[in-house]
Design a protein around this motif. Structure first.
Motif, PDB file in Angstrom:
ATOM      1  N   MET A 106      -1.731  12.632   1.720  1.00  0.00           N
ATOM      2  CA  MET A 106      -0.615  12.976   2.606  1.00  0.00           C
ATOM      3  C   MET A 106       0.607  13.401   1.800  1.00  0.00           C
ATOM      4  O   MET A 106       1.246  14.409   2.112  1.00  0.00           O
ATOM      5  CB  MET A 106      -0.245  11.780   3.494  1.00  0.00           C
ATOM      6  CG  MET A 106      -1.239  11.440   4.569  1.00  0.00           C
ATOM      7  SD  MET A 106      -0.836   9.883   5.420  1.00  0.00           S
ATOM      8  CE  MET A 106       0.778  10.241   6.099  1.00  0.00           C
ATOM      9  N   LEU A 114       3.816   4.305   5.097  1.00  0.00           N
ATOM     10  CA  LEU A 114       2.987   5.377   5.640  1.00  0.00           C
ATOM     11  C   LEU A 114       2.161   4.977   6.855  1.00  0.00           C
ATOM     12  O   LEU A 114       1.727   5.840   7.612  1.00  0.00           O
ATOM     13  CB  LEU A 114       2.036   5.882   4.546  1.00  0.00           C
ATOM     14  CG  LEU A 114       2.716   6.566   3.370  1.00  0.00           C
ATOM     15  CD1 LEU A 114       1.755   6.722   2.212  1.00  0.00           C
ATOM     16  CD2 LEU A 114       3.263   7.909   3.807  1.00  0.00           C
ATOM     17  N   LYS A 115       1.917   3.672   7.019  1.00  0.00           N
ATOM     18  CA  LYS A 115       1.095   3.256   8.150  1.00  0.00           C
ATOM     19  C   LYS A 115       1.479   1.860   8.602  1.00  0.00           C
ATOM     20  O   LYS A 115       2.198   1.144   7.914  1.00  0.00           O
ATOM     21  CB  LYS A 115      -0.392   3.328   7.808  1.00  0.00           C
ATOM     22  CG  LYS A 115      -0.884   2.280   6.846  1.00  0.00           C
ATOM     23  CD  LYS A 115      -2.375   2.475   6.609  1.00  0.00           C
ATOM     24  CE  LYS A 115      -3.042   1.196   6.223  1.00  0.00           C
ATOM     25  NZ  LYS A 115      -4.464   1.342   6.007  1.00  0.00           N
ATOM     26  N   ARG A 154       5.856   1.619   9.407  1.00  0.00           N
ATOM     27  CA  ARG A 154       5.846   2.963   8.837  1.00  0.00           C
ATOM     28  C   ARG A 154       7.125   3.712   9.186  1.00  0.00           C
ATOM     29  O   ARG A 154       7.738   3.497  10.231  1.00  0.00           O
ATOM     30  CB  ARG A 154       4.625   3.736   9.284  1.00  0.00           C
ATOM     31  CG  ARG A 154       4.669   4.222  10.702  1.00  0.00           C
ATOM     32  CD  ARG A 154       3.412   5.039  11.035  1.00  0.00           C
ATOM     33  NE  ARG A 154       3.352   5.335  12.445  1.00  0.00           N
ATOM     34  CZ  ARG A 154       2.813   4.559  13.359  1.00  0.00           C
ATOM     35  NH1 ARG A 154       2.273   3.408  13.004  1.00  0.00           N
ATOM     36  NH2 ARG A 154       2.812   4.904  14.624  1.00  0.00           N
ATOM     37  N   PHE A 204       7.295  10.309   8.874  1.00  0.00           N
ATOM     38  CA  PHE A 204       6.834  10.939   7.641  1.00  0.00           C
ATOM     39  C   PHE A 204       7.851  11.943   7.085  1.00  0.00           C
ATOM     40  O   PHE A 204       8.101  11.979   5.883  1.00  0.00           O
ATOM     41  CB  PHE A 204       5.472  11.605   7.837  1.00  0.00           C
ATOM     42  CG  PHE A 204       4.858  12.056   6.552  1.00  0.00           C
ATOM     43  CD1 PHE A 204       4.409  11.134   5.614  1.00  0.00           C
ATOM     44  CD2 PHE A 204       4.768  13.405   6.246  1.00  0.00           C
ATOM     45  CE1 PHE A 204       3.861  11.540   4.408  1.00  0.00           C
ATOM     46  CE2 PHE A 204       4.206  13.815   5.046  1.00  0.00           C
ATOM     47  CZ  PHE A 204       3.760  12.883   4.123  1.00  0.00           C
TER      48      PHE A 204
END
Length: 149
Positions: free
Chosen positions: A24, A116-117, A121, A124
């Motif tokens: 990512m 990121l998760k 998170r 992004f």
């Protein structure tokens, strides 16, 4: 109970390179036209990414393996001593790598899995903006972790 052979096979499936979070970040940096290299052997510990232009390294850390204090980390209830020692060794190695990079004039950025998760998170685009601003600023090293719940 899982025997050692089964556990070994399960653990061998865990990737050290080209993880989803790492991919990512790579895709986003590529889209921003920031040139980077992967796993540079000339840089201490072969970082996930390094950007020569910024004299910076980027590591994408899994919260479990690096013992981050977040909801994604839970010490296993079996073989607790083994896992605690393993995670402590990883933390010690992280500190040694940071010192070696600093000695060679490299900056070190860590993006934790929690950014990121999961429930902590970050958006992004916000995460990438923060990373790119820190890279361009030429300042100190740092970590981008998930938000506080």
């Amino acid at each position: 109970m899982v025997d050692r052979d089964t556990r070994s096979r399960m653990m061998s499936g865990i990737r050290g390179k080209d993880t989803k979070p790492e991919l990512m970040i790579r895709k986003a940096l590529h889209a921003r036209s920031d040139p980077f290299r992967l796993h540079a052997p000339a840089v201490p510990s072969k970082p996930d990414l390094f950007l020569r232009r910024y004299r910076a390294t980027i590591y994408v850390h899994g919260c479990f393996w690096h013992g981050h204090e977040c909801h994604l980390f839970k010490l296993p209830s079996t073989r607790t001593e083994f896992w605690q020692q393993k995670i402590d060794r990883n933390r010690t190695r992280d500190a040694e790598v940071e010192a070696a990079l600093r000695d060679q004039g490299w900056r070190r950025f860590v993006i934790s899995e929690g950014a990121l998760k999961g429930k902590t998170r970050l958006e992004f685009e916000n995460l990438m903006n923060r990373l790119c601003q820190r890279l361009a600023a030429g300042g100190e090293t740092g970590e981008i972790a998930g938000s506080v719940v």
